[in-house]
Design an enzyme around this catalytic site. Structure first.
Site, short mmCIF file in Angstrom:
data_model
loop_
_atom_site.label_atom_id
_atom_site.label_comp_id
_atom_site.label_asym_id
_atom_site.label_seq_id
_atom_site.Cartn_x
_atom_site.Cartn_y
_atom_site.Cartn_z
NE ARG A 20 56.13 58.85 37.19
CZ ARG A 20 56.94 58.09 36.50
NH1 ARG A 20 58.21 58.70 36.35
NH2 ARG A 20 56.68 56.70 36.26
N GLY A 151 65.59 54.48 32.90
CA GLY A 151 66.32 53.59 33.44
C GLY A 151 67.72 53.85 32.25
CG ASN A 388 15.03 76.23 -3.14
OD1 ASN A 388 15.36 76.53 -1.84
ND2 ASN A 388 15.31 76.78 -4.16
CB ALA A 434 6.40 82.65 2.63
C1 UD1 Z 1 59.91 52.26 32.73
C2 UD1 Z 1 61.33 51.60 32.77
C3 UD1 Z 1 62.69 52.47 32.60
C4 UD1 Z 1 62.25 52.74 31.15
C5 UD1 Z 1 60.84 53.64 31.03
C6 UD1 Z 1 60.61 53.92 29.57
C7 UD1 Z 1 60.79 49.87 34.73
C8 UD1 Z 1 61.27 49.43 36.02
N1 UD1 Z 1 61.24 51.06 34.28
O1 UD1 Z 1 59.86 53.26 33.86
O2 UD1 Z 1 63.75 51.65 32.68
O3 UD1 Z 1 63.20 53.86 30.73
O4 UD1 Z 1 59.74 52.78 31.60
O5 UD1 Z 1 59.34 54.40 29.42
O6 UD1 Z 1 60.42 49.05 33.97
N2 UD1 Z 1 53.18 49.14 35.13
C9 UD1 Z 1 52.34 48.00 35.32
N3 UD1 Z 1 52.28 47.65 36.75
C10 UD1 Z 1 53.16 47.94 37.71
C11 UD1 Z 1 53.83 49.18 37.53
C12 UD1 Z 1 53.83 49.52 36.13
O7 UD1 Z 1 51.43 47.50 34.68
O8 UD1 Z 1 53.00 47.46 38.88
C13 UD1 Z 1 53.02 49.75 33.92
C14 UD1 Z 1 52.63 51.16 33.77
O9 UD1 Z 1 51.23 51.11 33.44
C15 UD1 Z 1 53.14 51.73 32.57
C16 UD1 Z 1 54.54 50.74 32.21
O10 UD1 Z 1 54.18 49.68 33.20
O11 UD1 Z 1 52.55 51.52 31.30
C17 UD1 Z 1 55.65 51.44 32.71
O12 UD1 Z 1 55.65 51.72 34.22
P1 UD1 Z 1 56.07 53.37 34.61
O13 UD1 Z 1 55.83 53.47 36.20
O14 UD1 Z 1 55.65 54.50 33.41
O15 UD1 Z 1 57.87 53.24 34.48
P2 UD1 Z 1 58.77 54.21 33.99
O16 UD1 Z 1 59.16 54.88 35.34
O17 UD1 Z 1 58.38 55.06 33.09
MG MG Z 2 56.61 55.24 32.14
#
Ligand code: UD1
Ligand code: MG
Length: 478
Positions: A20, A151, A388, A434
């Site tokens: 995103r 979530g 200076n 100068a």
């Molecule tokens: C996640 C939570 C959600 C919570 C929110 C809070 C899950 C499934 N959902 O959603 O309940 O309300 O965060 O901010 O956990 N990442 C990995 N590997 C992956 C996918 C993600 O390392 O395969 C890491 C991302 O880099 C990120 C973090 O996990 O830093 C969260 O992933 P993101 O996709 O932002 O989850 P949210 O949709 O925000």
């Molecule tokens: Mg997130």
């Protein structure tokens, strides 16, 4: 704190692409207040008591870049998530490394890499609750009028007992009205969490959700899930660039507020940017449109700005930086710079140096009480005290191949438009007329004039010609 470092480890998830964000840069490295967002989380975790050598960062998308940036911050552990199959899968990639630690972690603190507002205090609250009640999972929880995207926390009626976390895209219309959401900070019992991960099922989106784990603990394993309320302002996640700006603004005000409460005047918070790692002394005034970047250390009773940019600058007490730039340099006390001047990296200005308008120094040390202004440049130069530097004076320090040094003694007086062709040395109390082009070393006390500059010969009986002492506006040609 009620825990020893041995039984705790932290995992930060930063493997996701951050779809995103619509960016080629991995989300974890997008800057918040001038630094990759993940640095802020790493600091909060370290300050909550988990050292880098027990903190594992899961990298995946552009993993080398993230790993490289994080490794510069400390001896962090890493796990590589080759395919981004969800947050549950991401935690699984950390298992082997954490179980093989000399002191395997009994408890795992887990946070996401897109949560830079997390504070050490919030993490400590969670950890304290976890160590007091010893549940399978300790879960942060929070409330928002519009928790769209997060979530949601599902509780059993009427007991209010925690049941599950349901992700946004799987909520029923009724569940969408729930205002309690999952901030995404957890403490898991290690023995329980690793085997529990194998029970995760692929979501309709094709991901393994970490957020299913607390539900397992509560519904299937008859264990307790401890819920700890946290301030929604401390856990806003960044998923797109609108949230990047919003979180950046909250972070910025948080830092400004701390300085103001500690005795720093910030005239216009709306136009002031101060990095998280900057220190500022009491009664210093930060004028509008000022940026303090990297690690700055500013003394007491200074006036910085308006319109100034300082990067990794160390500034003594009672200094003024007016509409100017200071980068990777240090100023002792009572130094005054500007307007429109630039102290470039590797410079050191001793006490009481006055650098007026349109002056530049680079990789130079300027001696105590020296004065320089009016379109002048000192590069690779060392000056003694009370020198200076006349208007328009420059060091010709670059011969096209090498940067050469200029050494200027104490109380040297440089006439307007002097060119010092480096390498060159001027002894104490030397003077230039100068327009002098100085190509050879000048002995102490000698005045040189002309192109190329030669010692001024005085006819016996004639009074010596004293250059006027007018703050560097230089001398008239003898
Ligand atoms: C996640 C939570 C959600 C919570 C929110 C809070 C899950 C499934 N959902 O959603 O309940 O309300 O965060 O901010 O956990 N990442 C990995 N590997 C992956 C996918 C993600 O390392 O395969 C890491 C991302 O880099 C990120 C973090 O996990 O830093 C969260 O992933 P993101 O996709 O932002 O989850 P949210 O949709 O925000
Ligand atoms: Mg997130």
């Amino acid at each position: 704190m009620g825990h020893s470092a041995n039984n705790l480890a932290a995992v930060i998830l930063a493997g996701g692409k951050g779809t995103r964000m619509k960016s080629r840069l991995p989300k974890a490295l997008h800057p918040v207040l001038g630094e990759p967002m993940i640095f802020h989380i790493l600091r909060a975790v370290a300050r909550s008591g988990v050292p880098p050598e027990r903190t594992l960062v899961v990298v995946g998308y552009a993993g080398d870049k993230v790993r490289q940036a994080v490794a510069e911050q400390g001896p962090y552990l890493f796990a590589e998530q080759a395919e981004q199959l969800g947050t549950g899968h991401a935690l699984l990639t950390a298992r082997a490394t954490l179980e093989n630690l000399a002191n395997p972690a009994e408890n795992i603190l887990l946070a996401y890499g897109d949560n830079p507002l997390l504070t050490p205090a919030t993490l400590q609250t969670l950890l304290t609750a976890h160590f007091e009640t010893n549940p399978l999972v300790t879960l942060a929880t929070s409330l928002a009028d519009d928790p769209t995207g997060y979530g949601r926390i599902i509780r059993e009626a009427p007991s209010g007992r925690f049941q599950a976390i349901i992700e946004e895209n799987e909520l029923t219309a009724e569940q969408k009205l729930i205002k309690e959401f999952n901030p995404g900070v957890y403490v898991f019992k290690g023995k329980w969490v690793w085997p529990a991960l194998s029970r995760l099922k692929k979501s309709p989106k094709g991901e393994y959700y970490l957020t299913d784990l607390p539900g397992f603990a509560a519904r299937e394993d008859g264990g307790t899930v401890e819920l700890v309320p946290v301030d929604p302002q401390d856990i806003l996640g960044i998923n797109d660039r609108v949230q990047l700006a919003q979180v950046g603004d909250i972070f910025r005000y948080r830092v400004l507020r701390e300085h103001m409460l500690a005795g720093v005047t910030i005239v216009d918070p709306a136009s002031t940017y101060i990095s998280a790692e900057t220190e500022i002394g009491q009664d210093t005034i930060i004028e509008p449109n000022t940026h303090l970047r990297g690690t700055c250390k500013i003394g007491q009773d200074c006036r910085i700005g308006p319109n100034s940019i300082l990067e990794n600058a160390t500034i003594g007490g009672n200094c003024q930086v007016f509409a100017s730039v200071v980068q990777d340099s240090a100023l002792e006390e009572e130094v005054s710079i500007g307007p429109m001047s630039r102290v470039r990296p590797g410079s050191y200005l001793e006490k009481g140096v006055y650098m007026g308008n349109f002056a530049e120094v680079s990789r130079s040390r300027v001696g105590q009480g020296s004065k320089q202004s009016h379109f002048s440049f000192l590069g690779d130069t060392t000056t003694g005290p009370n020198v200076n530097v006349g208007a328009g004076t420059i060091t010709a320090n670059y011969d096209g191949v090498n940067k050469n040094k200029t050494v200027i003694g104490a109380r040297v007086f440089l006439g307007s438009d002097t060119i010092l062709r480096a390498p060159v040395r001027l002894g104490d109390e030397a003077r230039t007329g100068a327009g002098a082009v100085v190509t050879k070393d000048v002995e102490p006390g000698v005045t040189v004039v002309g192109v190329p500059a030669r010692p001024l010969e005085r006819k016996a009986g004639q009074p010596s010609q004293e250059p006027t002492q007018n703050d560097g506006d230089g001398v008239s040609n003898p």
